[in-house]
Design an enzyme around this catalytic site. Structure first.
Site, PDB file in Angstrom:
ATOM      1  N   GLU A 184       3.295  -3.727   0.357  1.00 29.52           N
ATOM      2  CA  GLU A 184       4.889  -2.515  -0.181  1.00 29.52           C
ATOM      3  C   GLU A 184       5.561  -2.041   0.102  1.00 29.52           C
ATOM      4  O   GLU A 184       5.721  -1.257   0.827  1.00 29.52           O
ATOM      5  CB  GLU A 184       3.294  -1.846   0.175  1.00 29.52           C
ATOM      6  CG  GLU A 184       2.177  -1.909  -1.182  1.00 29.52           C
ATOM      7  CD  GLU A 184       1.049  -0.747  -1.543  1.00 29.52           C
ATOM      8  OE1 GLU A 184       1.388   0.147  -0.834  1.00 29.52           O
ATOM      9  OE2 GLU A 184       0.792  -0.915  -2.396  1.00 29.52           O
ATOM     10  N   GLU A 253      -3.023  -6.007  -5.843  1.00 28.29           N
ATOM     11  CA  GLU A 253      -4.382  -5.098  -5.908  1.00 28.29           C
ATOM     12  C   GLU A 253      -4.399  -4.450  -7.076  1.00 28.29           C
ATOM     13  O   GLU A 253      -3.655  -3.315  -7.359  1.00 28.29           O
ATOM     14  CB  GLU A 253      -3.990  -4.190  -4.827  1.00 28.29           C
ATOM     15  CG  GLU A 253      -3.388  -4.431  -3.254  1.00 28.29           C
ATOM     16  CD  GLU A 253      -3.436  -3.843  -2.441  1.00 28.29           C
ATOM     17  OE1 GLU A 253      -3.533  -2.266  -2.784  1.00 28.29           O
ATOM     18  OE2 GLU A 253      -2.610  -4.113  -1.044  1.00 28.29           O
TER      19      GLU A 253
HETATM   20  C1  GAL Z   1      -2.212   0.318  -1.050  1.00 32.09           C
HETATM   21  C2  GAL Z   1      -2.114  -0.868  -0.211  1.00 32.09           C
HETATM   22  C3  GAL Z   1      -4.033  -0.752   0.721  1.00 32.09           C
HETATM   23  C4  GAL Z   1      -4.051   0.098   0.488  1.00 32.09           C
HETATM   24  C5  GAL Z   1      -4.958   1.008  -0.840  1.00 32.09           C
HETATM   25  C6  GAL Z   1      -4.782   2.328  -0.949  1.00 32.09           C
HETATM   26  O1  GAL Z   1      -1.196   0.600  -1.688  1.00 32.09           O
HETATM   27  O2  GAL Z   1      -1.519  -1.952  -0.172  1.00 32.09           O
HETATM   28  O3  GAL Z   1      -3.458  -1.149   1.946  1.00 32.09           O
HETATM   29  O4  GAL Z   1      -3.839   1.504   1.632  1.00 32.09           O
HETATM   30  O5  GAL Z   1      -2.657   1.335  -1.685  1.00 32.09           O
HETATM   31  O6  GAL Z   1      -6.843   1.476  -0.982  1.00 32.09           O
END
Ligand code: GAL
Length: 732
Positions: A184, A253
């Site tokens: 990110e 994600e």
């Molecule tokens: C995303 C990040 C993850 C984790 C998630 C929230 O933005 O890439 O590593 O932090 O948020 O659980």
């Protein structure tokens, strides 16, 4: 260059690569539709399981459950700070045995997406960076900075080489089909401007240059340079398209729930909404999605970031923190995966033809040259059901739902129709009693004498402790003249302590005065309370407590913690500022230095039998007891609801930080029948955010297990209970 020729060039780059001196033929490539494994475009269903958040004894079961749930890929970050605790000293043992984890995935028969980072965010201490990295001369994290890039390259190379040595890349016949560099970085890069852009290009080039033979991704990074694929993270990703037409649409994600913070609510994501989001992504042409998390697990030890991230990293994931299946999430997603897989051929063979079926209704139809046809029928209205006509048949679509028709006729799955009941979780008493508690008071009175560090003024906490402990004592003394009028009057002076974070306990002349705590919204805190001063020399001792280092935010490595100002109020001359006087420091607790938590260190002090009758008034206490392992195979937890705040160890292994701080705020309900459909909802307000703490079975021996608790706020250890977690899913 024409799109077509660019994609041909990319294919060539991936098809023939030199790995070391060996010429190999890659078996993982990509095109605009999908990741291609051994010549086949694939719809890949992935789930995050982070190896240090469970034990090696749990891995096979977790991965097996993931496979049964319809997953193709296990996604994990690599956690630099556990692997390189000091420069050049590596640890790949136990929970940190990355190779064993990947080989377990391989044995179970799934692929791996290795997200090396090495910045990982992940609610992990310092975002995965080793704290020592911050003290490399001239370093600045995650930007176009020589020392940082050298260190990042060194670690990335080390991991890649380790994987190559074990033949773990798919290009070598192993399970790793994809790797991630950075995490990110897009928003960060935009803030940094030219330096951010230069660093992005460097990181991509460095990664690609490692010749893994499998594609690299950068998540949330719109300008990821070719051939790196930019991917989406979020609750929904149907709006997302990669930055080049010849890259596939990947979702790294898909948030299955959310993490918790001490003092915050528990989040849940209704599976109907998660399934809807996934189906919506796939109907648009998305070809890989990853549940973050599929199993969240536990932030053992001091691995939680934040600050204030809880020890539990349950995440409302399809497999719960303890490794048990969570229904209806697990089963409903399994049904979804089966339906998507039935469409795989049509999905990878064509782009969807989108037709309107009404104001809020659409059909996405995929048809291949050899006659395969799959349709997704969507109703985007959040509270009205719809009846639609598709290919001369009627279909009923609940609100906010998608039906999947793998043959363009049969509705095999609808995202809102859940056929699983909610699992009923019980924390049942075990037959194992924790008896004969003994205590040891953490020393508060002779601190200054034992201190080895002194300074004029207040030191920043993390640069002083280097995070070897959560605790840093700030100690000073102040002389009070016997002529001070408060000594004869009623109005007592007061003390003000400013802290940049995260919590502070104030002691005056060995007596506890009170505490102040930061919150996840504001790490800093201020203590204002009575100062019980006497004529002559007074000792002021402040125990500053870190509750996990930040893992996200612009240059979070520069954020400060610890005491920043101390004032005495109400003296004859008004206010006395102690900030710039001489302070002594002690890093960590005396009990930590004596290793009281470990079976071989526990006897280094005289413990006292604990009973309510003879309990000392001391605030900071160590407690210990022994217990036998409960019979059975159910996962175990400690119920710490009788305690305040601290840390707990079993047989020398740290279970993690605990804190019975109550969840505040207004909680939205998870009732999914209403019109408002939040991606996540909040539960558990008015209760401690985390009451139960996972005790891995494999950490216990049959008898005489040692539990040690360090408690900062008081509490009753006799009420600590070891409980068994069971789930039961009622049949429909
Ligand atoms: C995303 C990040 C993850 C984790 C998630 C929230 O933005 O890439 O590593 O932090 O948020 O659980």
């Amino acid at each position: 260059m024409e799109t077509n020729s660019v994609s041909k060039l990319l294919l060539l780059v991936f098809t023939v690569l030199f790995v070391g001196s060996e010429l190999i033929h890659c078996s993982v490539t990509y095109d605009r539709k999908a990741i291609i494994i051994n010549g086949q475009r694939r719809i890949l269903i992935s789930g995050s399981i982070h190896y240090p958040r469970s034990t090696p004894e749990m891995w096979e079961d977790l991965i097996g459950k993931a496979k049964d749930g319809g997953l193709d890929v296990i996604d994990t970050y690599v956690f630099w700070n556990v692997h390189e605790p000091s420069p050049g000293n590596y640890n790949f043992e136990g929970r940190y045995d990355l190779v064993r984890f990947i080989k377990t995935v391989q044995r179970v028969g799934l692929y791996v997406h290795l997200r090396i980072g090495p910045y990982v965010c992940a609610e992990w201490n310092f975002g995965g960076f080793p704290v020592w990295l911050n003290y490399v001369p001239g370093i600045s994290f995650r930007t176009d900075n020589g020392p940082f890039k050298a260190a990042m390259q060194g670690f990335t190379q080390k991991i890649v080489q380790m994987m190559k040595n074990e033949k773990l890349f798919q290009s070598q016949g192993g399970p790793i089909i994809l790797s991630q560099i950075e995490n990110e970085y897009g928003p960060e890069s935009r803030q940094l401007g030219a330096d951010g852009h230069a660093y992005t290009n460097w990181a991509a080039k460095m990664a690609v240059g490692l010749g893994t033979g499998v594609p690299w991704v950068m998540c949330k990074q719109d300008d990821a340079p070719d051939p790196v694929i930019n991917t989406c993270n979020g609750f929904y990703c149907d709006y997302f398209s990669p930055n080049k037409p010849y890259k596939p649409n990947l979702w790294t994600e898909s948030w299955s729930g959310w993490f918790t913070e001490f003092g915050g609510p528990i989040y849940q994501r209704p599976v109907q909404d998660l399934a809807f989001a996934v189906a919506r992504f796939v109907q648009k042409g998305g070809s890989l999605f990853n549940y973050y998390m599929y199993h969240g697990g536990t932030n053992f030890g001091r691995s939680a970031g934040g600050p204030f991230i809880t020890t539990s990293y349950d995440y409302d994931a399809p497999i719960d923190e303890y490794g048990l299946i969570r229904e209806p999430k697990y089963g409903h997603l399994k049904d979804l995966h089966k339906a998507i897989k039935q469409c795989e051929h049509a999905l990878v063979s064509s782009d969807p033809t989108v037709t309107s079926l009404g104001t809020y209704e659409q059909a996405h139809v995929f048809s291949s040259k050899n006659g395969a046809c799959a349709a997704f029928l969507a109703n985007y209205h959040s509270n009205s059901a719809a009846r639609v006509k598709f290919n001369n048949r009627n279909y009923d679509l609940p609100p906010w739902s998608i039906s999947i028709l793998p043959d363009c006729r049969t509705d095999v799955f609808n995202t809102a129709r859940v056929r699983f009941q909610t699992s009923q979780i019980q924390m049942l008493p075990s037959n194992s009693r924790l008896l004969s508690w003994e205590t040891y008071d953490e020393d508060v009175s002779s601190l200054a004498e034992s201190s080895k560090i002194t300074a004029s003024g207040l030191l920043e906490q993390i640069s002083t402790t280097r995070d070897t402990s959560d605790y840093l004592w700030y100690i000073t003394s102040v002389d009070i003249s016997s002529s001070e009028s408060f000594l004869r009057g009623r109005n007592k002076p007061s003390i003000t302590v400013h802290s940049a974070g995260h919590a502070v306990h104030v002691f005056i002349n060995g007596q506890f005065s009170g505490s102040a705590f930061g919150t996840s919204k504001d790490r800093s805190c201020t203590f204002n309370g009575p100062a019980n001063l006497r004529a002559g020399t007074n000792k002021i001792a402040l125990l500053s407590v870190a509750v996990g280092l930040p893992n996200v935010g612009f240059h979070f490595e520069t954020w400060k913690a610890g005491i920043t100002g101390v004032l005495l109020n109400g003296l004859d001359h008004g206010q006395k500022d102690l900030t710039w006087q001489k302070w002594s420091y002690q890093i960590g607790l005396r009990g930590e230095a004596m290793n009281l938590v470990a079976p071989n260190g526990v006897s280094s002090v005289d413990w006292e039998k604990d009973s309510l009758a003879v309990r000392s008034q001391s605030q900071l206490k160590w407690h210990k007891a022994y217990f036998n392992a409960p019979e059975g195979v159910e996962p175990l937890a400690l119920d710490l609801s009788s305690m305040g705040k601290g840390q707990v160890w079993i047989n020398g292994q740290s279970i993690g930080r605990y804190w019975m701080v109550y969840a505040k705020g207004s909680c939205s309900s998870c009732n999914y029948a209403g019109t408002y459909r939040p991606a996540k909802c909040q539960l558990g307000c008015g209760q401690p955010t985390q009451r139960w703490y996972h005790v891995p079975r494999s950490w216990l021996r049959p008898t005489k297990n040692l539990i040690v608790v360090f408690e900062e706020l008081g509490g009753n250890p006799w009420k600590i209970a070891l409980v068994k977690r069971t789930t039961h899913t009622p049949a429909n």
